[in-house]
Design a protein around this motif. Sequence first.
Motif, PDB file in Angstrom:
ATOM      1  N   GLY A   1       0.812  -1.212   0.000  1.00 16.16           N
ATOM      2  CA  GLY A   1       0.000   0.000   0.000  1.00 16.16           C
ATOM      3  C   GLY A   1       0.842   1.258   0.000  1.00 16.16           C
ATOM      4  N   LYS A   2       0.153   2.352  -0.107  1.00 15.05           N
ATOM      5  CA  LYS A   2       0.799   3.662  -0.133  1.00 15.05           C
ATOM      6  C   LYS A   2       1.475   3.947   1.219  1.00 15.05           C
ATOM      7  N   GLY A   3       2.486   4.774   1.193  1.00 16.90           N
ATOM      8  CA  GLY A   3       3.166   5.178   2.418  1.00 16.90           C
ATOM      9  C   GLY A   3       2.171   5.748   3.423  1.00 16.90           C
ATOM     10  N   GLY A   4       2.244   5.259   4.635  1.00 15.74           N
ATOM     11  CA  GLY A   4       1.408   5.785   5.711  1.00 15.74           C
ATOM     12  C   GLY A   4      -0.037   5.324   5.702  1.00 15.74           C
ATOM     13  N   SER A   5      -0.391   4.426   4.782  1.00 12.61           N
ATOM     14  CA  SER A   5      -1.797   4.003   4.686  1.00 12.61           C
ATOM     15  C   SER A   5      -2.205   3.103   5.863  1.00 12.61           C
ATOM     16  N   GLY A   6      -1.217   2.482   6.520  1.00 15.86           N
ATOM     17  CA  GLY A   6      -1.537   1.631   7.668  1.00 15.86           C
ATOM     18  C   GLY A   6      -1.064   0.193   7.513  1.00 15.86           C
ATOM     19  N   LYS A   7      -0.082  -0.039   6.647  1.00 16.78           N
ATOM     20  CA  LYS A   7       0.414  -1.409   6.422  1.00 16.78           C
ATOM     21  C   LYS A   7       0.912  -2.052   7.728  1.00 16.78           C
ATOM     22  N   SER A   8       1.796  -1.348   8.433  1.00 21.98           N
ATOM     23  CA  SER A   8       2.386  -1.947   9.643  1.00 21.98           C
ATOM     24  C   SER A   8       1.318  -2.144  10.716  1.00 21.98           C
ATOM     25  N   THR A   9       0.392  -1.212  10.808  1.00 23.40           N
ATOM     26  CA  THR A   9      -0.705  -1.345  11.771  1.00 23.40           C
ATOM     27  C   THR A   9      -1.503  -2.600  11.463  1.00 23.40           C
ATOM     28  N   ILE A  10      -1.841  -2.782  10.211  1.00 23.06           N
ATOM     29  CA  ILE A  10      -2.680  -3.925   9.832  1.00 23.06           C
ATOM     30  C   ILE A  10      -1.916  -5.237   9.954  1.00 23.06           C
TER      31      ILE A  10
ATOM     32  N   SER B   1       9.968  -6.070   5.870  1.00 20.29           N
ATOM     33  CA  SER B   1      10.827  -5.884   4.695  1.00 20.29           C
ATOM     34  C   SER B   1      10.943  -4.410   4.326  1.00 20.29           C
ATOM     35  N   ASP B   2      10.520  -3.542   5.234  1.00 13.74           N
ATOM     36  CA  ASP B   2      10.589  -2.100   4.978  1.00 13.74           C
ATOM     37  C   ASP B   2      11.974  -1.595   5.389  1.00 13.74           C
ATOM     38  N   GLU B   3      12.729  -1.078   4.433  1.00 14.13           N
ATOM     39  CA  GLU B   3      14.105  -0.680   4.745  1.00 14.13           C
ATOM     40  C   GLU B   3      14.187   0.660   5.480  1.00 14.13           C
TER      41      GLU B   3
ATOM     42  N   TRP C   1       8.280  -2.755  17.936  1.00 10.80           N
ATOM     43  CA  TRP C   1       7.559  -2.356  19.158  1.00 10.80           C
ATOM     44  C   TRP C   1       6.049  -2.396  18.986  1.00 10.80           C
ATOM     45  N   MET C   2       5.571  -2.189  17.764  1.00  9.22           N
ATOM     46  CA  MET C   2       4.126  -2.335  17.558  1.00  9.22           C
ATOM     47  C   MET C   2       3.694  -3.766  17.916  1.00  9.22           C
ATOM     48  N   LEU C   3       4.560  -4.732  17.594  1.00  8.02           N
ATOM     49  CA  LEU C   3       4.256  -6.140  17.861  1.00  8.02           C
ATOM     50  C   LEU C   3       4.548  -6.544  19.310  1.00  8.02           C
TER      51      LEU C   3
ATOM     52  N   GLU D   1       7.503  -2.530   2.127  1.00  9.69           N
ATOM     53  CA  GLU D   1       7.835  -1.107   2.021  1.00  9.69           C
ATOM     54  C   GLU D   1       6.724  -0.409   1.213  1.00  9.69           C
ATOM     55  N   ALA D   2       6.630   0.914   1.370  1.00  9.45           N
ATOM     56  CA  ALA D   2       5.574   1.658   0.691  1.00  9.45           C
ATOM     57  C   ALA D   2       5.762   1.633  -0.830  1.00  9.45           C
ATOM     58  N   GLY D   3       4.633   1.717  -1.536  1.00 15.23           N
ATOM     59  CA  GLY D   3       4.706   1.863  -2.992  1.00 15.23           C
ATOM     60  C   GLY D   3       4.853   0.539  -3.714  1.00 15.23           C
TER      61      GLY D   3
ATOM     62  N   THR E   1     -13.004  -3.513   6.249  1.00 14.95           N
ATOM     63  CA  THR E   1     -12.813  -2.101   6.587  1.00 14.95           C
ATOM     64  C   THR E   1     -12.378  -1.968   8.040  1.00 14.95           C
ATOM     65  N   ILE E   2     -11.404  -1.101   8.241  1.00 11.56           N
ATOM     66  CA  ILE E   2     -11.003  -0.744   9.604  1.00 11.56           C
ATOM     67  C   ILE E   2     -11.236   0.754   9.751  1.00 11.56           C
ATOM     68  N   GLY E   3     -11.942   1.110  10.788  1.00 17.36           N
ATOM     69  CA  GLY E   3     -12.287   2.517  10.993  1.00 17.36           C
ATOM     70  C   GLY E   3     -11.091   3.335  11.442  1.00 17.36           C
TER      71      GLY E   3
ATOM     72  N   GLU F   1      -7.266   5.460  19.246  1.00 21.16           N
ATOM     73  CA  GLU F   1      -6.385   4.650  20.116  1.00 21.16           C
ATOM     74  C   GLU F   1      -5.188   4.116  19.330  1.00 21.16           C
ATOM     75  N   ILE F   2      -5.427   3.807  18.050  1.00 20.40           N
ATOM     76  CA  ILE F   2      -4.322   3.295  17.227  1.00 20.40           C
ATOM     77  C   ILE F   2      -3.289   4.393  17.049  1.00 20.40           C
ATOM     78  N   GLN F   3      -3.788   5.584  16.758  1.00 18.23           N
ATOM     79  CA  GLN F   3      -2.843   6.677  16.545  1.00 18.23           C
ATOM     80  C   GLN F   3      -2.093   7.020  17.834  1.00 18.23           C
TER      81      GLN F   3
HETATM   82  N1  ATP Z   1      -7.142   2.624  11.612  1.00 19.17           N
HETATM   83  C1  ATP Z   1      -6.378   3.627  12.026  1.00 19.17           C
HETATM   84  N2  ATP Z   1      -6.889   4.611  12.819  1.00 19.17           N
HETATM   85  C2  ATP Z   1      -6.125   5.634  13.236  1.00 19.17           C
HETATM   86  N3  ATP Z   1      -4.845   5.801  12.922  1.00 19.17           N
HETATM   87  C3  ATP Z   1      -4.288   4.870  12.140  1.00 19.17           C
HETATM   88  C4  ATP Z   1      -5.005   3.737  11.657  1.00 19.17           C
HETATM   89  N4  ATP Z   1      -4.174   2.980  10.904  1.00 19.17           N
HETATM   90  C5  ATP Z   1      -2.986   3.601  10.922  1.00 19.17           C
HETATM   91  N5  ATP Z   1      -3.050   4.740  11.664  1.00 19.17           N
HETATM   92  C6  ATP Z   1      -1.961   5.687  11.897  1.00 19.17           C
HETATM   93  O1  ATP Z   1      -1.405   6.062  10.651  1.00 19.17           O
HETATM   94  C7  ATP Z   1       0.000   6.189  10.756  1.00 19.17           C
HETATM   95  C8  ATP Z   1       0.653   5.293   9.709  1.00 19.17           C
HETATM   96  O2  ATP Z   1       0.372   3.937  10.040  1.00 19.17           O
HETATM   97  P1  ATP Z   1       1.401   2.792   9.674  1.00 19.17           P
HETATM   98  O3  ATP Z   1       2.742   3.114  10.225  1.00 19.17           O
HETATM   99  O4  ATP Z   1       0.772   1.525  10.062  1.00 19.17           O
HETATM  100  O5  ATP Z   1       1.402   2.964   8.103  1.00 19.17           O
HETATM  101  P2  ATP Z   1       2.401   2.309   7.045  1.00 19.17           P
HETATM  102  O6  ATP Z   1       1.612   2.127   5.802  1.00 19.17           O
HETATM  103  O7  ATP Z   1       3.054   1.122   7.619  1.00 19.17           O
HETATM  104  O8  ATP Z   1       3.443   3.468   6.862  1.00 19.17           O
HETATM  105  P3  ATP Z   1       4.861   3.374   6.082  1.00 19.17           P
HETATM  106  O9  ATP Z   1       4.538   3.402   4.626  1.00 19.17           O
HETATM  107  O10 ATP Z   1       5.542   4.628   6.544  1.00 19.17           O
HETATM  108  O11 ATP Z   1       5.524   2.103   6.519  1.00 19.17           O
HETATM  109  C9  ATP Z   1       0.380   5.804  12.187  1.00 19.17           C
HETATM  110  O12 ATP Z   1       0.551   6.978  12.917  1.00 19.17           O
HETATM  111  C10 ATP Z   1      -0.839   5.043  12.677  1.00 19.17           C
HETATM  112  O13 ATP Z   1      -1.045   5.201  14.038  1.00 19.17           O
END
Ligand code: ATP
Length: 269
Positions: free
Chosen positions: A7-16, A36-38, A45-47, A150-152, A226-228, A232-234
């Motif tokens: 997914g795109k940078g910052g979209s939430g890959k590591s969170t998911i 695999s993100d360099e 720590w998320m884990l 990694e993003a992209g 879908t994840i809202g 708390e995640i942020q």
């Molecule tokens: N469902 C969500 N609700 C609120 N915030 C979220 C959610 N998912 C992700 N975030 C926030 O968005 C930011 C980016 O999330 P994350 O690091 O998981 O993205 P990423 O795709 O892995 O980023 P990168 O491309 O930089 O590796 C983080 O600050 C995270 O807390």
Amino acid sequence: MKICICGKGGSGKSTIVTLLAADFKRSGKDVIVLDSDESNASLFWMLGFDRPPHPLMDLVGGKRAVQQKMIAGFTKNEDEPTMTIWEMEKLLSHEIPPDYVVENENCKLVMTGKIHQSLEGCACPMGAVTREFLKRFQLAPNEILVVDMEAGIEHFGRGVETAVDMVLCVVEPSLESISLAKKVMSLTTEAGAFFKGAILNKISSPEQKDVVTEKLGDLGVSAIGTIGYHSEIQSSCLDGSRLNAQATAAAEVADIASEILRHAVSIPK
Ligand SMILES: Nc1ncnc2c1ncn2[C@@H]1O[C@H](COP(=O)(O)OP(=O)(O)OP(=O)(O)O)[C@@H](O)[C@H]1O
Ligand SMILES: [Mg+2]
């Protein structure tokens, strides 16, 4: 099954990846996560780990050595996926040397490597090591491997997806993220892997979910869950604490995880 979260940078890959790993564990699976993100260092720590593992890059001689093997291969006109940059033919999870894996509660984390210095060269060896590790890694029957990509889409250029079974794309509510999902879908199919669909993330209302789903549908991409948007995640990412999904997010992720596992047996590979 080896699944890859793109997914795109910052979209939430590591969170998911983190939330899926927790759910797979709850379902009784032994989970292996490959970071695999360099660039980003947050996944360990998320884990809930207190340190990252040693990078797999060092297990195969370091970035410089891999770079030289790749240059030698390119000079001989070899295709990248046929170059030998990893001598070992196969690897099971218990065979990973202890320094190169951290482990807690049925979850193992391994990591390709990070960029540490300016002018250290391009990230191509990272993608190559990720691909070669995935090709060699043999899952035990109860194991599932999840790659935090990694993003992209650079990793498609390195053929990383030729070594996984299933690809999912995280989509946040932006046109750029939606368009990238289409690209990821096409590239996954070209790589011979199975594109499972998009995971909508950070969705703040049912109306927004409908808009994103419709735009994805116009591009031929289906949404599998879908994840809202959960503050708390942020907050957890701001604190640098272990990511524990609260009830709503956990239920949303559980639906996605079971949808992934439901298809595990029918993947055409
Ligand atoms: N469902 C969500 N609700 C609120 N915030 C979220 C959610 N998912 C992700 N975030 C926030 O968005 C930011 C980016 O999330 P994350 O690091 O998981 O993205 P990423 O795709 O892995 O980023 P990168 O491309 O930089 O590796 C983080 O600050 C995270 O807390
Ligand atoms: Mg990330």
